[in-house]
Design an enzyme around this catalytic site. Structure first.
Site, PDB file in Angstrom:
ATOM      1  N   LYS A  22       0.823  -1.217   0.000  1.00  0.00           N
ATOM      2  CA  LYS A  22       0.000   0.000   0.000  1.00  0.00           C
ATOM      3  C   LYS A  22       0.858   1.268   0.000  1.00  0.00           C
ATOM      4  CE  LYS A  22      -2.213  -1.359   3.696  1.00  0.00           C
ATOM      5  NZ  LYS A  22      -1.635  -2.722   3.771  1.00  0.00           N
ATOM      6  N   ARG A  27       2.314   5.931  -3.456  1.00  0.00           N
ATOM      7  CA  ARG A  27       3.369   6.736  -4.098  1.00  0.00           C
ATOM      8  C   ARG A  27       3.317   6.582  -5.617  1.00  0.00           C
ATOM      9  NH1 ARG A  27       4.563   5.719   1.033  1.00  0.00           N
ATOM     10  NH2 ARG A  27       5.941   7.105   2.203  1.00  0.00           N
ATOM     11  N   ASP A 316       3.696  -0.465  11.870  1.00  0.00           N
ATOM     12  CA  ASP A 316       2.308  -0.852  11.583  1.00  0.00           C
ATOM     13  C   ASP A 316       1.970  -2.243  12.101  1.00  0.00           C
ATOM     14  OD1 ASP A 316       1.703   1.510  10.296  1.00  0.00           O
ATOM     15  OD2 ASP A 316       2.354   0.779   8.339  1.00  0.00           O
ATOM     16  N   ARG A 388      -6.136  -2.922  11.116  1.00  0.00           N
ATOM     17  CA  ARG A 388      -5.112  -3.841  11.637  1.00  0.00           C
ATOM     18  C   ARG A 388      -5.547  -4.471  12.956  1.00  0.00           C
ATOM     19  NH1 ARG A 388      -1.565   0.070   8.973  1.00  0.00           N
ATOM     20  NH2 ARG A 388      -0.603  -1.061   7.260  1.00  0.00           N
TER      21      ARG A 388
HETATM   22  C1  S3P Z   1       3.405   5.177   5.923  1.00  0.00           C
HETATM   23  C2  S3P Z   1       4.117   5.598   7.008  1.00  0.00           C
HETATM   24  C3  S3P Z   1       3.787   5.240   8.386  1.00  0.00           C
HETATM   25  C4  S3P Z   1       2.835   4.050   8.438  1.00  0.00           C
HETATM   26  C5  S3P Z   1       1.708   4.168   7.448  1.00  0.00           C
HETATM   27  C6  S3P Z   1       2.238   4.278   6.032  1.00  0.00           C
HETATM   28  C7  S3P Z   1       3.859   5.596   4.581  1.00  0.00           C
HETATM   29  O1  S3P Z   1       3.151   6.332   9.022  1.00  0.00           O
HETATM   30  O2  S3P Z   1       2.323   3.904   9.737  1.00  0.00           O
HETATM   31  O3  S3P Z   1       0.847   3.052   7.530  1.00  0.00           O
HETATM   32  O4  S3P Z   1       3.425   4.985   3.582  1.00  0.00           O
HETATM   33  O5  S3P Z   1       4.660   6.536   4.495  1.00  0.00           O
HETATM   34  P1  S3P Z   1       4.002   7.472   9.808  1.00  0.00           P
HETATM   35  O6  S3P Z   1       4.833   8.150   8.811  1.00  0.00           O
HETATM   36  O7  S3P Z   1       2.959   8.381  10.399  1.00  0.00           O
HETATM   37  O8  S3P Z   1       4.793   6.740  10.847  1.00  0.00           O
END
Ligand code: S3P
Length: 431
Positions: A22, A27, A316, A388
């Protein structure tokens, strides 16, 4: 929807593939919108959060199609402003929201970003403040969504992020592409570096020096190159299957074609340290990202301490890790994890409350929690609007002495709609 998995009467066995990652999918879609030409990417996941990014881009005038797992999108001139056709709604997806914020600032787009009630509770000052330091004209609603952007020229900055957040770093990296000079960002931990890898693959100039990322802006003549390829499977979705195998004695499973970027593989190190036999083979690369097959063989689990950099590398995965801990011998203690309070739910409070509802001996601390293994009995847990948490609590049902029911489990469609069929494909009883 209530979800109750039947107890495992036989080990989990076999090989399975999971939907595309994901973080990479968000991105791919957003960066493709900034790259003139046709992007075509396979194994693109179709879940609530990835639909949120695609819908938001559509409101910004960049539609995409998804058919047989192939995303197709025609990008635009790299730094040209988007034309927003209404409020840009990001659903439950904080990654959509925070990354788009950087792209709106970089392109001087006039638009308002908003999201679900859950997203409106999450902190957005962490992006708005540094964006303002770069010159962005952005207003928040008491530090949260909605955020309103107006056109303003950006300049490069030197900025130390107070939290180790890939979303914040990525937001600022995107903004920095549209600044009038270089920017330096320092992170206090090993955050996922997908943005750097993917933007580099698209032609952006980015240097790294330990915890410092140096961004060189694009000129108005520069273009990002569109993307072609296939996404690796999501290690965060794999985590639920790996934990399932880790807690059911005698199991041996392989999850094929998974992204194993070292900033994401904390879950593998945690499960190995708890005693599971984890091996990573058939390594290859796609989009500058390492990909491999992961095999896990169950063995008696023991409680461990988890702190420091390991927390960011498995940020996560704590709901799933808590379940492994609940079936381990001894106590698992998690520290340095206050960031878990700012996720889809306050994950420290939610993990503790829901495991406790299932009879487990758990304790909450300001920056973590502890779980004494072997204490889960069964009962009813609630998903709390957190995908989750829903999948993790359901996993307890595989090993708990009494049935486990998870209320509100439909939220798992936000990230891994195929969770139950994937798990079933590994269950010998189901054949
Ligand atoms: C993500 C960064 C993380 C993660 C999220 C996805 C990302 O969050 O918890 O599920 O794709 O950059 P944080 O940057 O807030 O830690």
């Amino acid at each position: 929807m209530d979800l109750a998995l039947t107890a495992a009467s036989a080990p989990l066995r076999g090989s399975v593939a999971v939907p595309g990652d994901k973080s990479l999918a968000h991105r791919v879609a957003l960066f493709a919108a900034l790259a003139p030409g046709e992007t075509e990417v396979g194994n693109y996941p179709d879940s609530g959060v990835t639909r949120a990014m695609r819908r938001a881009l559509e409101v910004l005038g960049v539609p995409s199609s998804l058919s047989n797992g192939v995303l197709k999108l025609s990008g635009r001139k790299t730094l040209s402003p988007f034309q927003a056709n209404g409020v840009v709604y990001c659903g439950n997806s904080a990654t959509t929201f925070r990354l788009l914020a950087g792209a709106l600032a970089a392109t001087g787009t006039v638009a308002t970003l908003d999201g679900s009630d859950g997203l409106r509770r999450r902190p957005m000052d962490r992006i708005a403040e540094p964006l303002r330091l770069m010159g962005a004209d952005v207003s928040t609603t008491d530090g949260r969504a909605p955020l309103a952007f107006r056109h303003a020229p950006l300049h490069g900055i030197d900025y130390a992020l107070p939290v180790a957040s890939a979303q914040v770093l990525s937001c600022l990296q995107l903004a920095a592409l549209g600044a009038d000079g270089d920017s330096r960002f320092r992170v206090p931990g090993p955050v996922r570096d997908h943005t750097t890898r993917m933007l580099r693959a698209m032609g952006a100039r980015i240097d790294e020096d330990g915890p410092v990322t140096l961004m060189h802006p694009l000129t108005s003549e520069d273009s990002l190159r569109p993307l072609r390829g296939t996404l690796p499977g999501d290690i965060s979705s794999s985590a639920f299957l790996l934990v399932a195998a880790a807690i059911v004695p005698g199991s041996r499973i392989t999850v094929e074609n998974v992204g194993v970027n070292p900033t994401r593989t904390g879950i593998l190190d945690v499960l190995a340290e708890m005693g599971a036999a984890v091996s990573v083979g058939n390594r290859r690369e796609t989009f500058g990202e390492p990909v491999a097959d992961i095999t896990l063989e169950a063995a008696p689990l023991r409680g461990i301490d988890i702190c420091g950099d390991m927390v960011v590398r498995s940020i996560d995965e704590f709901p799933a890790i808590a379940v492994a801990a609940a079936f381990a011998d001894g106590t698992t203690v998690v520290r340095d994890a206050e960031e878990l309070r700012y996720k889809e739910s306050d994950r420290i409070a939610a993990i503790v409350a829901q495991l406790r509802a299932l009879g487990a001996e758990v304790a909450e601390t300001p920056d973590g929690f502890s779980v004494r293994g072997g204490t889960v009995r069964g009962g009813v847990a609630r998903a709390n609007g957190d995908h989750r948490l829903a999948m993790s609590m359901a996993l307890c049902g595989l090993r708990a002495p009494a049935q486990v029911t998870v209320e509100g489990a439909e939220i798992l469609d936000e990230s891994f709609p195929g969770f139950v069929p994937s798990l079933d494909s590994l269950r010998q009883e189901a054949r």
